[in-house]
Design an enzyme around this catalytic site. Structure first.
Site, PDB file in Angstrom:
ATOM      1  N   HIS A 199      48.375  37.711  27.141  1.00 60.91           N
ATOM      2  CA  HIS A 199      49.597  38.490  27.345  1.00 60.91           C
ATOM      3  C   HIS A 199      50.241  38.937  26.043  1.00 60.91           C
ATOM      4  CE1 HIS A 199      49.089  36.928  31.395  1.00 60.91           C
ATOM      5  NE2 HIS A 199      49.637  38.071  31.730  1.00 60.91           N
ATOM      6  N   CYS A 515      45.066  46.548  38.756  1.00 57.47           N
ATOM      7  CA  CYS A 515      46.159  46.575  37.778  1.00 57.47           C
ATOM      8  C   CYS A 515      45.870  45.726  36.544  1.00 57.47           C
ATOM      9  CB  CYS A 515      47.477  46.157  38.421  1.00 57.47           C
ATOM     10  SG  CYS A 515      47.466  44.464  38.990  1.00 57.47           S
TER      11      CYS A 515
HETATM   12  C1  PEP Z   1      45.605  40.222  35.815  1.00 57.59           C
HETATM   13  O1  PEP Z   1      45.422  38.998  35.781  1.00 57.59           O
HETATM   14  O2  PEP Z   1      44.689  41.053  35.803  1.00 57.59           O
HETATM   15  C2  PEP Z   1      46.982  40.759  35.852  1.00 57.59           C
HETATM   16  C3  PEP Z   1      47.195  42.050  36.022  1.00 57.59           C
HETATM   17  O3  PEP Z   1      47.990  39.903  35.659  1.00 57.59           O
HETATM   18  P1  PEP Z   1      48.375  39.281  34.246  1.00 57.59           P
HETATM   19  O4  PEP Z   1      47.637  40.020  33.170  1.00 57.59           O
HETATM   20  O5  PEP Z   1      49.844  39.392  34.125  1.00 57.59           O
HETATM   21  O6  PEP Z   1      47.923  37.855  34.385  1.00 57.59           O
END
Ligand code: PEP
Ligand code: MG
Length: 585
Positions: A199, A515
């Site tokens: 993240h 996403c």
């Molecule tokens: C994912 O895991 O692909 C997602 C979109 O959520 P995050 O990146 O916030 O874990």
């Protein structure tokens, strides 16, 4: 001061662009160490806290050491020698033993005990003139600093106060640290640790900050105030650049600006494939400051609002009103376009001090009490968020998105809670969304993908999270730079899970989007369209490139290529087949 020698470092370019600035070292600030007495009965708890900090510091040093092994010859030996010395200091050194005695004898908190022991060791060293010993004192300070930072959980120099034009250089940065960076003040950042799909990297891309992670040897060289260039496109860092080097980067920066200007012209072009099929392009939002960019990119909605930002960099849990105000602003700014609000996905690397203290260490484990599990185990926090989302729904279309779902029971329980909160608000005559918002789920746990046929019966829509899906399917920590080379969404196992989930959604007739970061990478657009996906949500900055790519795609050709790809068992071959297809555009 005379400028230092130019030096170049390599790492993972996780957020594109070139940034020029001045080094602002994160770890150089002093930490405010709280000091308090502990009751006799709490001594053991303090000793355990210290022990955990020692384990944490050992882990940090271990990671740095493995990175250092990859450095060229001399540099590698020197770093490993230094890090070995740090490790030994964590074993049975005067620092650790002394701190333990102070906790037991003086009954003081662990961080104060480490600080007191460090002060005493420093006083002893102060009278020695030997430069070797002086360097050893620096090592002890480093180790003590690590322990204190691990004990005081929100400890380091705030990046928010870095002077204008700074480039933050740190050993590691959490997503919460990154969230504090104001792009108007901070030009970019570089760290020794961190992976491309974590993240922190996502946040960097969201803020448009050129960044390079995993440059292990950088910290032993840079000094506060050094001139520095971050090349996020190629994963390179130049410290004290020569004028000729700076000129090359200036030119590349100009070229980038040109390309972006040209790409931005796609804003008003329709998002359709060559054969006229519409593809919905939505934006992922991590922080409210991104909303401007979302508007500029022409996103058709927010496909993923990571609501964690409301809980980061604070010691308490935001109230319902506070959350409502944040969400209402976002919903209103989207002017009738839908906002998919993911409920709290705290856990793993994304930590909120308030929740960590309240709910314990399991929250910080990638396999622990995180995301929907945390929400269902501690419904008070969840119900507060649900109420804020329902109230924001009165100002524009919203959708609930549940993170890390692994079974249908979780969906049913969440739905019951949402219904209960809605009834409560209605009874109290609080204004909420007129129609109950759709309740969808992230497909990001392999078990959820494999049972997506059952989940499609309970959820109103799917959002496939390829970041975690790749991490959990391949058992690769997305934040660990040492396994970054193995992290591959083109692995046939990941692709099969995406396909299986998408087909479950098609059969049941519920909407499905992607996403994860895959959605924003134009190299993957043809494959996702070929698998039937027609809704992609990504960082706003990626929308122009993905739109440009999809406008050149012929859907039946993409479908035929996807069929060939899905017959493959080797990710290298899959990448090649996709590259060949993309090259035809
Ligand atoms: C994912 O895991 O692909 C997602 C979109 O959520 P995050 O990146 O916030 O874990
Ligand atoms: Mg996820």
């Amino acid at each position: 001061m005379t400028p230092g020698k130019e030096q170049i470092f390599e790492g993972l370019g996780v957020s594109p662009g070139i940034a020029f600035g001045t080094v602002h070292l994160r770890e150089s600030g002093s930490v405010v160490v709280p000091e308090y007495k502990v009751a006799a009965g709490a001594v053991d708890k303090e000793l355990t806290r210290l022990k955990k900090a020692v384990t944490g510091a050992r882990r940090q040093i271990g990671r740095l050491k493995s990175k250092a092994k990859a450095l060229p010859g001399g540099a590698s030996d020197e770093m490993i020698y230094l890090l070995d010395a740090y490790s030994q200091m964590l074993e049975n050194s005067r620092l650790v033993r002394g701190a333990e005695s102070r906790i037991s004898d003086d009954r003081i908190n662990a961080e104060a005990a480490v600080q007191a022991e460090l002060s005493e060791i420093s006083a002893t060293f102060a009278n020695m003139k030997d430069s070797y010993l002086a360097a050893r004192l620096d090592d002890i300070r480093d180790v003590a600093g690590r322990l204190i930072r691990l004990l005081v959980k929100s400890p380091r120099k705030s990046v928010a106060r870095a002077p204008k034009g700074s480039i933050i250089v740190a050993e590691d940065l959490t997503p919460a640290d990154t969230a504090q960076m104001d792009p108007a003040r901070i030009a970019g950042f570089a760290t020794a640790l961190g992976g491309a799909e974590g993240h922190t990297a996502i946040m960097a891309r969201a803020l448009g900050l050129p960044s390079v992670l995993g440059a292990a040897d950088l910290l032993s060289v840079v000094r506060d105030g050094d001139a520095i260039i971050i090349d996020g496109d190629r994963g390179r860092i130049v410290v004290n650049p020569k004028p000729s080097t700076a000129a090359v980067y200036e030119r590349r920066h100009e070229e980038n600006v040109d390309v972006t200007r040209r790409l931005n012209r796609t804003r008003n072009q329709p998002s359709v494939t060559q054969d006229g099929t519409h593809v919905t392009l939505q934006a992922n939002v991590e922080l409210p400051v991104q909303l401007n960019a979302v508007g500029q990119a022409g996103a058709e909605g927010v496909g993923l609002l990571r609501s964690e930002f409301m809980f980061m960099n604070r010691d308490d849990i935001p109230s319902e009103d506070e959350q409502f105000e944040f969400l209402k602003d976002i919903v209103e700014s989207m002017d009738g376009r839908p906002v998919t609000i993911r409920t709290l996905d705290i856990g793993g690397e994304k930590l909120a001090t308030s929740l960590l203290e309240e709910f314990g260490d399991s929250v910080s484990s990638a396999l622990g009490l995180r995301a929907i599990r945390l929400s269902l185990a501690h419904t008070q926090v969840f119900e507060t968020q649900i109420a804020a989302i329902l109230r924001a729904g009165a100002y524009g279309p919203v959708r609930f998105l549940l993170p890390m779902v692994s079974n249908t029971v979780e969906v049913r329980r969440a739905k019951e809670l949402i219904k209960k909160v809605a009834s409560r608000l209605k009874r109290r005559k609080v204004r909420i969304a007129e129609k109950m918002p759709p309740i969808g789920i992230m497909i990001e746990v392999p078990g959820a993908a494999l049972s997506s046929d059952a989940l499609a019966q309970t959820a109103d829509f799917f959002a496939i999270g390829t970041n975690d899906l790749t991490m959990y399917t391949l058992a690769i920590d997305r934040t660990d730079e040492q396994v970054a080379n193995l992290y591959n969404p083109l692995h046939p196992a990941v692709l099969r899970l995406i396909q299986f989930s998408a087909e479950s959604a098609f059969r049941t007739g519920i909407p499905v989007s992607v996403c994860g970061e895959m959605a924003g990478d134009p190299r993957y657009t043809a494959l996702l369209l070929g698998l039937g996906i027609r809704d992609l949500s990504m960082g706003a900055g990626s929308i122009p490139r993905v739109k440009q790519r999809l406008r050149s795609i012929n859907l039946s050709a993409a479908e035929a290529r996807a069929r060939v790809i899905m017959d493959q068992v080797d990710s290298g071959r899959i990448a090649m087949l996709l590259e060949d297809f993309n090259a035809l555009a």
